[in-house]
Design a protein around this motif. Structure first.
Motif, PDB file in Angstrom:
ATOM      1  N   PRO A 277      44.320  37.794  26.604  1.00 58.25           N
ATOM      2  CA  PRO A 277      44.870  36.552  27.155  1.00 58.25           C
ATOM      3  C   PRO A 277      45.084  35.475  26.106  1.00 58.25           C
ATOM      4  CG  PRO A 277      43.084  37.377  28.538  1.00 58.25           C
ATOM      5  CD  PRO A 277      43.085  38.210  27.291  1.00 58.25           C
ATOM      6  N   TRP A 281      48.879  34.350  26.278  1.00 60.10           N
ATOM      7  CA  TRP A 281      49.116  33.022  26.843  1.00 60.10           C
ATOM      8  C   TRP A 281      49.010  31.928  25.791  1.00 60.10           C
ATOM      9  CZ3 TRP A 281      51.721  33.851  30.787  1.00 60.10           C
ATOM     10  CH2 TRP A 281      51.432  34.898  31.665  1.00 60.10           C
ATOM     11  N   LEU A 470      45.434  30.147  32.756  1.00 60.79           N
ATOM     12  CA  LEU A 470      45.563  31.523  32.275  1.00 60.79           C
ATOM     13  C   LEU A 470      44.729  31.835  31.039  1.00 60.79           C
ATOM     14  CD1 LEU A 470      49.407  31.932  32.817  1.00 60.79           C
ATOM     15  CD2 LEU A 470      47.551  32.721  34.293  1.00 60.79           C
TER      16      LEU A 470
END
Length: 483
Positions: A277, A281, A470
């Motif tokens: 992530p 992101w 996120l």
């Protein structure tokens, strides 16, 4: 008193005191990064003069910038991985040497072919040096305050370089000659090559895996097509058949690349790194950070020239305040990350940038509104660089040294795609608004600019939401202290 937002001791970074050699290495790497950032903008205001001197027609002037941008963005992921496999210092020095040689050719150019070849080589040098320099930074300093300070300084100088390039390009063209914009790089390259071998340590794996050739070809071709399509859309409009065709071809090649990467034994981009992530992101946030701020400069340039009637040199000088803000943001960003963590820093940076951008909706046709523009761009510049430092720390943290070239290559790609994408999107919003109001005038341009400002601020808010929702929350531990 109990505090809950402290790093887990199991993952707490070790302290790192910089030696004299570390400081010299940092100075060399930052000098190279600053010079490359200057190159992105230094020729923009000089394009008509350059075209006249070398015999390049008006309709082909964009190739001076486009040829550079295509190579700088299209090859950065490949060169980032090559740095991991064959040596980061080796690629850094080769790229700097290519930058010096190509700049010498560009400054001496007497015909269009010579100039465009030089700009292509400069773009390739940028694609090699930028991820190599960043990965040398991240592998030279352990995760924690030392790396955050280094990345903060790098971000500050890169942002200052974009602004300096715009101002310096106008001054050199008006007072001396545009050729000095190339020859400055030659002097910097010679200085870096003289010092770097003695202070920058090499880093590469003991066992070198094979390079994924099919993946390299498909991803490079896909990125070249995407960047060319975005550039064409910015110049010809989003309905242009060539722009749409190249964007479609780029998308197809990137899909083929993803399929290839899932089946080769030594992928150029291992799927595991993109599943993180922080990488996925974090880079999405970085793309938005660069897209919003660079395109805001474009919007405000339209406002200053077409609404207030300022000449290009004064309009460019107006962004010196933005440059000061970005340098300050790069310096305070690491301190904020140490106190709040990279996730909260990203949210705060994007939030303040959005507020500063929205304040520009008050801009009017009177020259007194420049005061608001200067104040808002200063605050927005600080916030944008805080977000950018947060993005770089997020996108490169938690990864082994043998993947840092790839991680910084992805981060550099996000930066360059953001820079390339932002202006065509904002330009399309302005053009659609102006056309719907009956054509270009000071009033319709002002309405178009303010409409695009809303879209720009929305991009900042999306960046804040991406970071807040996120990105993973940091691991925490309770710390008890007695007053």
């Amino acid at each position: 008193m109990t505090r809950l937002d402290q790093p887990d001791p199991a993952i707490a970074p070790a302290t790192h005191e910089m030696s004299r050699r570390d400081r010299l290495a940092l100075a060399v790497l930052l000098t190279a990064s600053f010079t490359l950032a200057v190159d992105f903008s230094i020729l923009n205001v000089a394009l008509p003069v350059i075209g006249g001197d070398v015999g390049l027609s008006l309709e082909n002037l964009q190739w001076i910038a486009t040829s550079f941008a295509l190579c700088a963005a299209g090859f950065t992921l490949l060169f980032g991985r090559i740095a991991d496999l064959f040596g980061r210092r080796r690629l850094f020095l080769a790229g700097v040497a290519l930058l010096g040689a190509s700049s010498l050719v560009g400054g001496s150019a007497t015909n269009p072919e010579m100039l465009i070849v030089a700009r292509v080589a400069q773009g390739l040098a940028t694609a090699a040096v930028t991820p190599a320099a960043l990965s040398l930074l991240t592998t030279s300093f352990p995760e924690g305050p030392a790396r955050e300070r280094a990345l903060g300084l790098n971000g500050a100088l890169m942002a200052a370089g974009f602004t300096t390039g715009a101002i310096l390009g106008g001054l050199l063209t008006d007072l001396l000659t545009w050729r000095l914009a190339f020859f400055i790089n030659v002097a910097v390259a010679v200085a870096v090559l003289a010092v770097a071998p003695f202070v920058v340590a090499e880093s590469r794996p003991a066992r070198r895996p094979r390079l994924d050739l099919l993946g390299s070809v498909t991803v490079t071709g896909g990125l070249l097509a995407i960047v060319y399509g975005l550039t064409t859309a910015g110049e010809q409009g989003w309905g242009d058949p060539l722009a749409l065709a190249t964007l479609g071809a780029g998308a197809v090649l990137l899909v083929v690349f993803w399929i290839v990467e899932r089946h080769v034994t030594a992928p150029l981009v291992p799927a595991a790194i993109l599943r993180r992530p922080t990488v996925r992101w974090g880079n999405a946030a970085g793309l938005l950070a660069f897209a919003t701020e660079t395109s805001l400069v474009f919007l405000l340039t339209l406002y200053l020239q077409k609404v207030l009637g300022y000449p290009p040199l004064i309009a460019g000088a107006s962004f010196a305040v933005l440059g000061i803000g970005t340098v300050l943001g790069g310096l305070v960003g690491p301190r904020i990350i140490t106190r709040w963590g990279d996730r909260r820093t990203l949210v705060a940076g994007f939030g303040v940038q959005a507020a500063a951008t929205l304040s520009l909706l008050l801009l009017g046709p009177a020259h007194a509104w420049v005061v608001l523009l200067l104040a808002a761009t200063f605050v927005g510049g600080v916030a944008n660089l805080v977000a950018i430092v947060g993005f770089m720390v997020t996108a490169t943290s938690g990864l082994p040294d043998d993947e840092q070239g790839l991680a910084t290559g992805i981060a550099t790609l996000s930066q360059q795609v953001g820079i390339t994408m932002g202006i065509p999107v904002m330009s399309a919003v302005v053009a659609a608004t102006v056309n719907s109001l009956g054509g270009e005038s000071a009033d319709t341009v002002l309405t178009g600019v303010t409409t695009a400002i809303v879209v720009n601020a929305s991009g900042c808010l999306v960046g804040a939401l991406v970071a807040a929702l996120l990105l993973p929350r940091p691991r925490v531990r309770p710390v008890t202290s007695t007053a």
